[in-house]
Scaffold this active site. Structure first.
Site, PDB file in Angstrom:
ATOM      1  CB  ALA A 180      -0.940  -0.014   1.197  1.00  0.00           C
ATOM      2  CG  ASP A 181       3.463   2.255   3.316  1.00  0.00           C
ATOM      3  OD1 ASP A 181       2.291   2.608   3.554  1.00  0.00           O
ATOM      4  OD2 ASP A 181       4.280   1.948   4.197  1.00  0.00           O
ATOM      5  CG  LEU A 182       6.636   0.498  -1.739  1.00  0.00           C
ATOM      6  CD1 LEU A 182       7.453  -0.742  -2.087  1.00  0.00           C
ATOM      7  CD2 LEU A 182       7.543   1.720  -1.665  1.00  0.00           C
TER       8      LEU A 182
END
Length: 396
Positions: free
Chosen positions: A173-175
């Site tokens: 999700a972060d990337l």
């Protein structure tokens, strides 16, 4: 104002299409910093603002802070201190892009939100990166990468034929959020060239993960958590204890695998497994049989055998092993500066290595004087900020 970056023509520079672009980065941890480090790799001037105590990522295990903050200048400010206000206003007028990663409402309380900064610079492109977005019932909920993947539906799907759904070792999700932020900001820059106006971008990490999930699994009725899996497309252990991946999906790769293992497992040529439907229907038995056969030979022997028959196979490497791999060296992916090895933006342009790596992430407040002099402050004004407790002490 002065140019506070290194020259885009320095020896450490490659393809620098964003040279001259100015980015003010209020984000912490990984999503925002990964977005802005990518812009910096491509030549943008990035000023990272962190609290006086530093980005929490500095205190986390591993090199994430260093990896996500190279090629930036580091400025540590107490944004709650009124003495910083004139400097923030000056930086807002300097910037083309602003990125922030606070929980909704925090930027407004600190007076670094879109409304405040765009009033000073109507051409400003402002990107808020938050867990669940700036509106909706989950707006104020806390979270991290794992929570956002769970909200997206992504954790419902197993990664291995014989295993239950588990989290990835990669912060998906972060990337994903960082990648969508980069695309949105560059699209907004393109639009601004036409309209002359900036735009406000609201990016939710959960939304980004949901987009990734939908691309692979759709949005329709519930399906099996392994409906997307193949028993022949998995990670298997070899006799020397290494993990080796097989990528056998298309018919020709199964046929190559049958040929590569003919002397070890002639039963792979059984009619029941000749077609994909049969391999899927008997997947548990087939997966177990492949696992047993793979444990009979070493990883090096398997790689040689499978290569002769054009079967997709790859040893599971550590990042250190991947950095030393012949393919990595041939692609010139790893760059070194001041004793640190990084992998900046990996896309090649015109058959040459892109990106730059000419600055490592320094300690808290490392570049304060250079940044502040570069945006026009006098030395006495910098001293006054430090006296007021608004600026971190100069690194010793």
């Amino acid at each position: 104002m002065n140019d506070i970056s290194g020259s885009p023509e320095s020896p450490a520079s490659g393809w620098q299409p964003l040279a001259g672009l100015r980015v003010l980065d209020f984000s912490l941890l990984l999503p925002g910093p990964f977005a802005t480090v990518t812009l910096a790799d491509l030549g943008a001037e990035v000023i990272k603002i962190e609290p006086l105590t530093g980005d929490f990522a500095r205190r986390m295990a591993g090199p994430m802070f260093a990896m996500a903050n190279r090629n930036k200048q580091i400025l540590a400010l107490d944004l709650k201190n009124p003495a910083t206000r004139p400097l923030i206003e000056r930086l807002a007028r300097w910037a083309d892009l602003v990125v922030e990663g606070f929980r909704p409402g925090v930027a407004a309380r600190l007076k670094v939100d879109h409304s405040c900064l765009s009033a000073l610079n109507p051409r400003l492109i402002y990107c808020s990166i938050s867990g669940y977005g700036q509106d909706g019932p989950a707006r104020d909920a806390p979270g991290h990468d794992l929570n956002y993947i769970a909200a997206s539906g992504g954790l419902m799907f197993a990664g291995h034929w014989s295993g239950a759904p588990r989290r990835s070792g990669m912060p998906v999700a972060d990337l994903a959020g960082a990648s969508f932020a980069i695309i949105a900001m560059l699209a907004a820059l393109h639009e601004r060239n036409r309209t002359g106006k900036g735009v406000y971008l609201d990016l939710a990490l959960a939304d980004a993960a949901f987009a990734f999930t939908a691309a692979r699994h759709g949005l329709e009725a519930e399906t099996s958590s392994r409906a997307h899996l193949y028993p022949t497309n998995d990670v298997f252990e070899t006799s020397d204890g290494r993990a080796l991946t097989l990528g056998i999906i298309e018919p020709q790769f199964w046929q190559g695998f049958v040929a590569a293992t003919a002397d070890l497992a002639p039963d792979f040529a059984a009619p029941a497994w000749a077609e994909e439907t049969g391999r899927l229907a008997d997947g548990d038995a087939l997966h177990a049989r492949i696992a047993a056969v793979m444990r009979t030979r070493s990883s090096s022997e398997w790689l040689q055998r499978l290569a002769r028959h054009d079967v997709p196979a790859q040893l599971v490497l550590s990042p250190a092993e991947a950095a030393r791999a012949p393919q990595t060296r041939a692609r010139e992916l790893v760059m070194e500066h001041q004793g640190q090895r990084h992998l900046p933006f990996p896309v090649r342009a015109d058959h040459r290595r892109g990106a730059r790596f000419d600055r490592v992430a320094g300690p808290v407040g490392a570049d304060a004087d250079q940044v502040l002099l570069g945006v026009g402050l006098a030395a006495k004004e910098i001293d006054a900020l430090r006296t007021a407790g608004a600026l971190a002490a100069a690194p010793g």
